[in-house]
Design a protein around this motif. Structure first.
Motif, short mmCIF file in Angstrom:
data_model
loop_
_atom_site.label_atom_id
_atom_site.label_comp_id
_atom_site.label_asym_id
_atom_site.label_seq_id
_atom_site.Cartn_x
_atom_site.Cartn_y
_atom_site.Cartn_z
N VAL B 92 7.99 -9.92 1.76
CA VAL B 92 8.05 -8.93 0.68
C VAL B 92 9.44 -8.30 0.55
N ASP B 93 10.45 -8.94 1.14
CA ASP B 93 11.82 -8.43 0.98
C ASP B 93 12.23 -8.48 -0.48
N LYS B 94 12.98 -7.48 -0.89
CA LYS B 94 13.46 -7.46 -2.29
C LYS B 94 14.52 -8.55 -2.52
N LYS B 95 15.28 -8.83 -1.45
CA LYS B 95 16.32 -9.86 -1.56
C LYS B 95 15.91 -11.08 -0.76
N LEU B 96 15.90 -12.22 -1.44
CA LEU B 96 15.51 -13.48 -0.80
C LEU B 96 16.45 -13.79 0.37
N ALA B 97 17.72 -13.40 0.22
CA ALA B 97 18.71 -13.68 1.27
C ALA B 97 18.32 -13.00 2.58
N ASP B 98 17.74 -11.80 2.49
CA ASP B 98 17.31 -11.09 3.71
C ASP B 98 16.21 -11.87 4.42
N ALA B 99 15.29 -12.40 3.63
CA ALA B 99 14.18 -13.18 4.20
C ALA B 99 14.72 -14.45 4.86
N ARG B 100 15.66 -15.10 4.17
CA ARG B 100 16.21 -16.35 4.72
C ARG B 100 16.97 -16.08 6.01
N ARG B 101 17.71 -14.97 6.03
CA ARG B 101 18.46 -14.62 7.24
C ARG B 101 17.48 -14.37 8.40
N ALA B 102 16.38 -13.68 8.10
CA ALA B 102 15.38 -13.40 9.14
C ALA B 102 14.78 -14.69 9.68
N LEU B 103 14.57 -15.64 8.79
CA LEU B 103 13.99 -16.93 9.23
C LEU B 103 15.00 -17.77 10.02
N GLU B 104 16.28 -17.54 9.72
CA GLU B 104 17.30 -18.25 10.51
C GLU B 104 17.31 -17.71 11.94
N LYS B 105 17.10 -16.39 12.06
CA LYS B 105 17.07 -15.77 13.39
C LYS B 105 15.82 -16.16 14.15
N ARG B 106 14.69 -16.15 13.45
CA ARG B 106 13.40 -16.49 14.07
C ARG B 106 12.74 -17.60 13.27
N PRO B 107 13.19 -18.82 13.51
CA PRO B 107 12.66 -19.93 12.70
C PRO B 107 11.17 -20.20 12.96
N VAL B 108 10.47 -20.44 11.87
CA VAL B 108 9.07 -20.83 11.98
C VAL B 108 8.85 -22.07 11.12
N THR B 109 7.85 -22.85 11.49
CA THR B 109 7.61 -24.09 10.74
C THR B 109 6.54 -23.91 9.66
N TYR B 110 5.77 -22.83 9.74
CA TYR B 110 4.72 -22.63 8.73
C TYR B 110 5.33 -22.16 7.41
N PRO B 111 4.63 -22.41 6.30
CA PRO B 111 5.19 -22.05 4.99
C PRO B 111 5.29 -20.54 4.79
N ASN B 112 6.30 -20.14 4.05
CA ASN B 112 6.50 -18.72 3.74
C ASN B 112 6.75 -18.55 2.26
N ALA B 113 5.93 -17.73 1.63
CA ALA B 113 6.11 -17.44 0.21
C ALA B 113 6.94 -16.18 0.06
N SER B 114 7.71 -16.13 -1.02
CA SER B 114 8.54 -14.95 -1.27
C SER B 114 7.94 -14.15 -2.42
N ASP B 115 7.78 -12.84 -2.20
CA ASP B 115 7.27 -11.98 -3.26
C ASP B 115 8.12 -10.71 -3.36
N PRO B 116 9.29 -10.82 -4.00
CA PRO B 116 10.16 -9.64 -4.07
C PRO B 116 9.64 -8.55 -5.01
N THR B 117 8.68 -8.88 -5.84
CA THR B 117 8.18 -7.89 -6.81
C THR B 117 7.09 -6.98 -6.24
N GLY B 118 6.51 -7.38 -5.11
CA GLY B 118 5.43 -6.58 -4.52
C GLY B 118 4.10 -6.77 -5.23
N MET B 119 3.97 -7.85 -5.99
CA MET B 119 2.73 -8.10 -6.72
C MET B 119 1.58 -8.48 -5.76
#
Lengths: 71, 171
Positions: B92-119
């Motif tokens: 639910v990060d507003k910036k996709l880059a923040d989410a990607r950075r977090a996944l680079e630090k803690r990589p996971v293999t399961y799928p992750n959806a991005s919802d910056p709008t909070g819908m």
């Protein structure tokens, strides 16, 4: 004052409140370290120790949670 | 207070409590969704996972317990066959880059959806971060797990196993 006026007054007071609800998923800014009440935990602990030693009471410092909404 | 006065206060009480009333609960049907993947351009679609037990985990890069949960969820996702159980992260990060950075630090293999709008948190009625929804093979929410503490993964594992056993007809 009529009951309707009282209700209206209460409603307007609620609307005029400066409190804004922040949803759990929107707490990114609140979760930043510089948004904490105390940025230096060691200094804060020392200060609290001094306070309760002098006052014989624990201060109500701190809040429940770091802003992530998990507590 | 007179009944008339109470009647006058009723709309105010309703208006003040209405926004906080909805929250998806156990036994409710999980809302279907389609969202862009955090990594790559693929779409993540919940109903494509129907038939499997799905753990939908809402997380954000700034949420410390979410970050603590992710390596454990990654481990959990590998403990069961991928055609029976899947973890689906919703960032639910507003910036996709923040989410990607977090996944680079803690990589996971399961799928992750991005919802910056909070819908999606609104549709699920999210009340705290992190929250995980364990959805059964028929798309019904069977567990709403709020927060994440040490040892919580054991409860999740137990619930996943229970749902898998139920489908196989084991007691």
């Amino acid at each position: 004052m009529k009951p309707l006026h009282v209700a209206l007054l209460l409603g307007l007071s609620a609307l005029a409140s400066a409190c804004q609800h922040v949803d759990p998923w929107e707490r990114n800014l609140l979760a930043r370290p510089d948004m904490a009440w105390e940025t230096d935990e060691i200094a804060a602990t020392q200060e609290q120790h001094t306070y309760f030693s002098k006052e014989a009471a624990m201060p109500g410092g701190g809040v429940g949670g770091g802003g992530c909404g998990c507590n | 207070m007179t009944p008339r006065f109470l009647r006058a206060l009723l709309p105010l009480a309703v208006a003040l409590t209405a926004s906080a009333s909805f929250a998806l609960d156990e036994g409710d049907r999980a809302p279907d969704f389609q969202a862009r993947s955090v990594v790559g351009d693929a779409e993540v679609v919940l109903h494509e996972m129907r038939g499997k037990v799905v753990l939908v985990d809402f997380w954000a890069s700034w949420c410390a317990p979410c970050n603590a949960a992710m390596p454990q969820l990654e481990k959990l996702s590998k403990e069961f066959p991928s055609d029976q159980f899947v973890v689906l992260g919703v960032n639910v990060d507003k910036k996709l880059a923040d989410a990607r950075r977090a996944l680079e630090k803690r990589p996971v293999t399961y799928p992750n959806a991005s919802d910056p709008t909070g819908m999606l948190p609104k549709r699920f009625g999210l009340q705290t971060m992190p929250t995980s929804y364990l959805i059964d093979q028929d798309g019904v929410v069977r567990l709403v797990h709020r927060g994440f503490r040490n040892g919580d993964i054991d409860e999740l594992r137990e619930q996943v196993q229970k749902l898998l056993d139920k489908k196989k007809g084991r007691p």
